[in-house]
Design a protein around this motif. Structure first.
Motif, PDB file in Angstrom:
ATOM      1  N   GLN A 368       0.744  -1.238  -0.062  1.00 41.80           N
ATOM      2  CA  GLN A 368       0.047   0.060   0.101  1.00 41.80           C
ATOM      3  C   GLN A 368       0.878   1.307  -0.142  1.00 41.80           C
ATOM      4  O   GLN A 368       0.436   2.213  -0.657  1.00 41.80           O
ATOM      5  CB  GLN A 368      -0.857   0.009   1.297  1.00 41.80           C
ATOM      6  CG  GLN A 368      -1.790   1.149   1.382  1.00 41.80           C
ATOM      7  CD  GLN A 368      -2.663   1.328   2.388  1.00 41.80           C
ATOM      8  OE1 GLN A 368      -2.868   0.211   3.225  1.00 41.80           O
ATOM      9  NE2 GLN A 368      -3.454   2.272   2.766  1.00 41.80           N
ATOM     10  N   VAL A 369       1.969   1.190   0.750  1.00 40.72           N
ATOM     11  CA  VAL A 369       2.768   2.326   0.846  1.00 40.72           C
ATOM     12  C   VAL A 369       3.275   2.597  -0.729  1.00 40.72           C
ATOM     13  O   VAL A 369       3.347   3.765  -0.916  1.00 40.72           O
ATOM     14  CB  VAL A 369       3.941   2.197   1.828  1.00 40.72           C
ATOM     15  CG1 VAL A 369       4.817   3.346   1.707  1.00 40.72           C
ATOM     16  CG2 VAL A 369       3.303   1.893   3.213  1.00 40.72           C
ATOM     17  N   ILE A 370       3.927   1.779  -1.275  1.00 40.93           N
ATOM     18  CA  ILE A 370       4.423   1.917  -2.444  1.00 40.93           C
ATOM     19  C   ILE A 370       3.683   2.165  -3.516  1.00 40.93           C
ATOM     20  O   ILE A 370       4.065   3.131  -4.381  1.00 40.93           O
ATOM     21  CB  ILE A 370       5.442   0.144  -2.919  1.00 40.93           C
ATOM     22  CG1 ILE A 370       6.435  -0.055  -1.881  1.00 40.93           C
ATOM     23  CG2 ILE A 370       5.862   0.501  -4.283  1.00 40.93           C
ATOM     24  CD1 ILE A 370       6.767  -1.498  -2.239  1.00 40.93           C
ATOM     25  N   LEU A 371       2.311   1.591  -3.536  1.00 39.59           N
ATOM     26  CA  LEU A 371       1.237   2.111  -4.621  1.00 39.59           C
ATOM     27  C   LEU A 371       0.944   3.371  -4.336  1.00 39.59           C
ATOM     28  O   LEU A 371       0.849   3.995  -5.223  1.00 39.59           O
ATOM     29  CB  LEU A 371       0.106   1.026  -4.347  1.00 39.59           C
ATOM     30  CG  LEU A 371      -1.244   1.278  -5.065  1.00 39.59           C
ATOM     31  CD1 LEU A 371      -0.812   1.318  -6.696  1.00 39.59           C
ATOM     32  CD2 LEU A 371      -2.096   0.392  -4.873  1.00 39.59           C
ATOM     33  N   ASN A 372       0.930   3.843  -2.876  1.00 39.68           N
ATOM     34  CA  ASN A 372       0.417   5.314  -2.609  1.00 39.68           C
ATOM     35  C   ASN A 372       1.430   6.266  -3.421  1.00 39.68           C
ATOM     36  O   ASN A 372       1.000   7.302  -3.794  1.00 39.68           O
ATOM     37  CB  ASN A 372       0.279   5.574  -1.356  1.00 39.68           C
ATOM     38  CG  ASN A 372      -0.342   6.759  -0.878  1.00 39.68           C
ATOM     39  OD1 ASN A 372       0.401   7.757  -0.886  1.00 39.68           O
ATOM     40  ND2 ASN A 372      -1.585   6.907  -0.807  1.00 39.68           N
ATOM     41  N   LEU A 373       2.715   5.821  -3.134  1.00 34.87           N
ATOM     42  CA  LEU A 373       3.714   6.919  -3.710  1.00 34.87           C
ATOM     43  C   LEU A 373       3.926   6.909  -5.101  1.00 34.87           C
ATOM     44  O   LEU A 373       4.095   7.877  -5.782  1.00 34.87           O
ATOM     45  CB  LEU A 373       5.176   6.314  -3.173  1.00 34.87           C
ATOM     46  CG  LEU A 373       5.367   6.420  -1.582  1.00 34.87           C
ATOM     47  CD1 LEU A 373       6.766   6.001  -1.187  1.00 34.87           C
ATOM     48  CD2 LEU A 373       4.938   7.759  -0.981  1.00 34.87           C
TER      49      LEU A 373
END
Length: 475
Positions: A368-373
């Motif tokens: 989720q963190v990678i996708l958000n960035l």
């Protein structure tokens, strides 16, 4: 004269005899008094020595208990939530050892106010186990007082009120408890449980001084449980927010996901129609039909993998730490947004450092963190028309040992200096349609993993968001 002399001599002998007898009596009396005084002195010395010895024992017990109390206050004031249960078990054992009891337990009341569940316990060697829970109806008199915030103690079961505590008496006899002291655990004025110590083999007297110190220990345990409960509520809230963030992000990817799913579904339809035409002809080629069926199976597998990734990403679950390959994780997310990047005319490039050690984390939350960035990077290039529109993903070793870095670099317009220090604040956004929660959730996830999320403008153009993840211990 002779007669008078004889009479006079006889009187002298009598007087002398009487005086001798009196002297003997006085010697006996004085001796008895001396002996009695010696006995009284000896008894007094014995009592004094016994009293001094008792005072020394009480002072030693008091010092041990005060030392234990100060140690527990220091321990639970800085303890991590993951270590709370272990430290409570250890504290119960130490307290029970100082008190010389057979059972020590900490109970928490159920949400329906029907059961006191034993969450932590200690049992002396050779003593039977404690019940894992006890219903309020089994000790109604005791529970009523504990829930009022009152302490309950008895040196023998017979001290409990004969009529009001008849049920309680029967329960304690059935459990084999001879004496007990129970301290209420209150949080913000509400009793949430109790700290209890019991004897099974013998009766015990609970002194006021000792009970007061147990009250202080009860406050320490209550504060610790309250802090852990707040932290667990905060963790659940973060998980709920993270789940909402994932669902929201999937909403933004609807067009690209539909495009990605449409490819294998269209191929399946085309191959199925081709197979129908071949079968309808006079000369069906079984080898060609076999090849078509193989293509259909492969396309179906591709569609299934897309749906599987989406289901895994959207599922709502608690934190599940596992050993992860950070390069593989980044590649999976890049594939997930690949179609969206194509629709936006943006190319995604990967620079993954080989041989990075595995990290420890929750797969879905780190995705989720990678996708958000990545989505932020794509949005940053929405108004950028100059030069190459590229989104770069990198994995590399951190400057300090023990972590790896994931960096997302865009070629957009960058971040205003006034916004740079606020981008991770909740509800702060520069997007007209944004909620300002994506980066705040991402930072909370990274920090919960023991890492750090940062943002900076690139020397040329665009911005870079990067975060660290601790490597797995022993790697």
């Amino acid at each position: 004269m002779p007669a008078g002399g004889i009479a006079g001599g006889s009187g002298s002998d009598y007087s002398d005899g009487w005086m001798f007898g009196e002297w003997v009596v006085w010697r006996v009396v004085i001796g008895a008094v001396l002996i009695l005084s010696s006995l009284l002195l000896a008894v007094g010395l014995l009592f004094e020595r016994a009293g001094r010895r008792r005072a020394e024992i009480l002072l030693g017990e008091r010092l041990r208990f005060e030392t234990l109390l100060s140690e527990q206050v220091a321990t639970f004031s800085r303890i991590a939530p993951a270590d709370v249960d272990r430290e409570i078990q250890r504290a119960l054992r130490r307290i029970a050892d100082v008190l010389g009891v057979d059972w020590g337990n900490l109970t928490e009341y159920s949400d329906d106010s029907r059961t006191a569940r034993v969450t932590h316990w200690w049992v002396a060697d050779g003593v039977g186990p404690q019940p894992p829970a006890i219903a309020f109806e089994e000790i109604p008199w005791v529970v009523t007082r504990l829930r009022r915030g009152e302490l309950v103690r008895f040196s023998k079961v017979e001290e409990l009120p004969e009529r009001e505590a008849a049920v309680d008496r029967e329960t304690y006899r059935r459990l084999g408890i001879k004496s007990q002291v129970a301290v209420p655990l209150t949080v913000e004025g509400v009793a949430v449980g109790a700290l209890a110590f019991s004897t099974v083999g013998t009766e015990r007297i609970w002194r006021d001084e000792l009970v007061q110190r147990l009250h202080l220990l009860g406050d320490v345990f209550a504060n610790t449980l309250s802090r852990r409960r707040s932290e667990m509520e905060g963790q659940r809230l973060r998980q709920d927010l993270a789940h909402v963030g994932r669902v929201s992000t999937m909403g933004e990817l609807t067009a690209s996901l539909a495009h990605e799913l449409n490819q294998p579904l269209t191929a399946i339809l085309s191959n199925a129609q081709a197979a129908q035409r071949i079968l309808a002809s006079d000369r069906a080629d079984l080898a060609e039909i076999r090849e078509i069926l193989g293509d259909i199976v492969e396309d179906d597998r591709r569609a299934g993998e897309i749906i599987h990734r989406l289901r895994g990403f959207l599922k709502k679950s608690s934190l599940e730490l596992s050993t992860l390959d950070i390069g593989e994780l980044v590649s999976q997310v890049a594939r997930l947004v690949g179609s969206d990047a194509i629709l936006r005319n943006v190319s995604i490039r990967l620079e993954l450092t080989p041989g990075l050690p595995p990290v420890c984390g929750d797969r879905v939350q780190l995705q989720q963190v990678i996708l958000n960035l990545l989505m932020n990077g794509l949005d940053a290039m929405r108004e950028s028309s100059e030069g190459e529109r590229t989104l770069m993903l990198r994995t590399l070793r951190a400057d300090h040992p023990g972590s790896v870095v994931v960096a997302v670099e865009d070629s957009g317009t960058g971040i205003d200096e006034a916004d740079l220090e606020h981008v991770f604040h909740a509800f702060y956004t520069t997007k007209p349609e944004g909620l300002g929660m994506g980066l705040a959730i991402a930072r909370s996830i990274v920090e919960a993993h023991g890492g750090r999320l940062e943002a900076r403008n690139n020397p040329g153009r665009g911005a870079t968001f990067s975060f660290t993840v601790p490597i797995k211990e022993g790697s």
